[in-house]
Write a protein that holds these residues in place. Structure first.
Motif, PDB file in Angstrom:
ATOM      1  N   LYS A   1       0.786  -1.164  -0.026  1.00 59.85           N
ATOM      2  CA  LYS A   1       0.017   0.025   0.010  1.00 59.85           C
ATOM      3  C   LYS A   1       0.839   1.258  -0.163  1.00 59.85           C
ATOM      4  O   LYS A   1       0.489   2.488   0.238  1.00 59.85           O
ATOM      5  CB  LYS A   1      -0.907  -0.028   1.256  1.00 59.85           C
ATOM      6  N   SER A   2       2.175   1.211  -0.614  1.00 60.18           N
ATOM      7  CA  SER A   2       3.099   2.357  -0.575  1.00 60.18           C
ATOM      8  C   SER A   2       2.605   3.368  -1.210  1.00 60.18           C
ATOM      9  O   SER A   2       1.502   2.858  -2.525  1.00 60.18           O
ATOM     10  CB  SER A   2       4.330   1.806  -1.034  1.00 60.18           C
ATOM     11  N   THR A   3       2.870   4.533  -1.494  1.00 56.92           N
ATOM     12  CA  THR A   3       2.510   5.592  -2.073  1.00 56.92           C
ATOM     13  C   THR A   3       2.846   5.543  -3.567  1.00 56.92           C
ATOM     14  O   THR A   3       2.198   5.539  -4.438  1.00 56.92           O
ATOM     15  CB  THR A   3       3.164   6.928  -1.732  1.00 56.92           C
ATOM     16  N   ARG A   4       3.961   5.035  -3.642  1.00 58.78           N
ATOM     17  CA  ARG A   4       4.874   4.300  -5.031  1.00 58.78           C
ATOM     18  C   ARG A   4       3.656   3.667  -5.732  1.00 58.78           C
ATOM     19  O   ARG A   4       3.324   3.597  -7.185  1.00 58.78           O
ATOM     20  CB  ARG A   4       6.166   4.099  -4.904  1.00 58.78           C
ATOM     21  N   ASN A   5       3.428   2.630  -5.190  1.00 61.04           N
ATOM     22  CA  ASN A   5       2.343   1.490  -5.993  1.00 61.04           C
ATOM     23  C   ASN A   5       1.153   1.978  -6.118  1.00 61.04           C
ATOM     24  O   ASN A   5       0.498   2.014  -7.059  1.00 61.04           O
ATOM     25  CB  ASN A   5       2.240   0.050  -4.924  1.00 61.04           C
ATOM     26  N   LEU A   6       0.591   2.878  -5.241  1.00 54.09           N
ATOM     27  CA  LEU A   6      -0.800   3.399  -5.319  1.00 54.09           C
ATOM     28  C   LEU A   6      -0.727   4.425  -6.542  1.00 54.09           C
ATOM     29  O   LEU A   6      -1.532   4.147  -7.576  1.00 54.09           O
ATOM     30  CB  LEU A   6      -1.357   4.157  -4.021  1.00 54.09           C
ATOM     31  N   ALA A   7       0.618   5.509  -6.513  1.00 51.37           N
ATOM     32  CA  ALA A   7       0.555   6.302  -7.572  1.00 51.37           C
ATOM     33  C   ALA A   7       0.649   5.522  -9.002  1.00 51.37           C
ATOM     34  O   ALA A   7       0.405   6.009  -9.914  1.00 51.37           O
ATOM     35  CB  ALA A   7       1.748   7.054  -7.437  1.00 51.37           C
ATOM     36  N   GLU A   8       1.420   4.352  -8.945  1.00 53.70           N
ATOM     37  CA  GLU A   8       1.649   3.688 -10.224  1.00 53.70           C
ATOM     38  C   GLU A   8       0.084   3.401 -10.747  1.00 53.70           C
ATOM     39  O   GLU A   8      -0.052   3.344 -12.065  1.00 53.70           O
ATOM     40  CB  GLU A   8       2.642   2.668  -9.818  1.00 53.70           C
ATOM     41  N   MET A   9      -0.520   2.585  -9.760  1.00 51.50           N
ATOM     42  CA  MET A   9      -1.818   2.096 -10.504  1.00 51.50           C
ATOM     43  C   MET A   9      -2.550   3.224 -10.750  1.00 51.50           C
ATOM     44  O   MET A   9      -3.343   3.043 -11.832  1.00 51.50           O
ATOM     45  CB  MET A   9      -2.563   1.536  -9.052  1.00 51.50           C
ATOM     46  N   LEU A  10      -2.677   4.308 -10.142  1.00 53.30           N
ATOM     47  CA  LEU A  10      -3.488   5.376 -10.629  1.00 53.30           C
ATOM     48  C   LEU A  10      -2.893   6.151 -12.008  1.00 53.30           C
ATOM     49  O   LEU A  10      -3.814   6.336 -12.606  1.00 53.30           O
ATOM     50  CB  LEU A  10      -3.727   6.492  -9.581  1.00 53.30           C
ATOM     51  N   SER A  11      -1.584   6.092 -11.869  1.00 52.00           N
ATOM     52  CA  SER A  11      -1.303   6.699 -13.236  1.00 52.00           C
ATOM     53  C   SER A  11      -1.483   5.656 -14.452  1.00 52.00           C
ATOM     54  O   SER A  11      -1.840   6.326 -15.532  1.00 52.00           O
ATOM     55  CB  SER A  11       0.366   6.833 -13.045  1.00 52.00           C
ATOM     56  N   GLU A  12      -1.391   4.519 -14.169  1.00 50.69           N
ATOM     57  CA  GLU A  12      -1.923   3.619 -15.387  1.00 50.69           C
ATOM     58  C   GLU A  12      -3.286   3.591 -15.642  1.00 50.69           C
ATOM     59  O   GLU A  12      -3.794   3.613 -16.730  1.00 50.69           O
ATOM     60  CB  GLU A  12      -1.669   1.964 -14.773  1.00 50.69           C
TER      61      GLU A  12
END
Length: 145
Positions: free
Chosen positions: A89-100
């Motif tokens: 649930k890291s910011t990086r993972n969430l940001a990557e999912m949302l960016s995709e």
């Protein structure tokens, strides 16, 4: 008659696209503790909400009612997010999912504009605003990668 079909189809696509964004953010916002990231997600959710309401109003003005996302589509998205955040649930993972997701949203907007060339100018502008917003969101989310 074709213009009305294209018009309603384009507006419905805006409703579905914005619901996807709104529902995704509703699920992801509580997962983050990063205040800057959360603020960006809340800003984006508000814009999705505004665009969604505009599309609903336009559909109602045409004498129709928006269908929105199907229950299956909502469940599928919810489960996909749950699986991708199960262990991270890291910011990086969430940001990557949302960016995709934003990138997919942009592609959906482009396809929709090609699929419904006879939509009303106002509907085309609304779709373009959604596309521009999602392109901007993708760029803003990259800072959190």
């Amino acid at each position: 008659m074709e213009q009305k079909n294209d018009n309603l189809s384009m507006l419905e696509a805006v409703v579905q696209n914005t619901e996807m964004g709104k529902n995704t953010l509703d699920q992801i916002v509580p997962m983050t503790e990063d205040t800057r990231f959360k603020a960006e997600l809340l800003r984006e959710r508000n814009i999705y909400q505004q665009l969604n309401q505009e599309a609903h109003s336009c559909i109602a003005a045409c004498g129709a009612q928006a269908k929105g996302q199907t229950a299956f589509a909502k469940m599928n998205t919810r489960m996909g997010i749950s699986m991708k955040t199960l262990t991270d649930k890291s910011t990086r993972n969430l940001a990557e999912m949302l960016s995709e997701g934003s990138s997919q949203g942009v592609m959906d907007c482009i396809k929709c504009q090609k699929d419904y060339p006879d939509a009303a100018p106002g509907s085309k502008r609304l779709m373009q605003r959604l596309q521009d917003f999602q392109e901007d969101s993708r760029i803003k989310l990259e800072q959190f990668l």
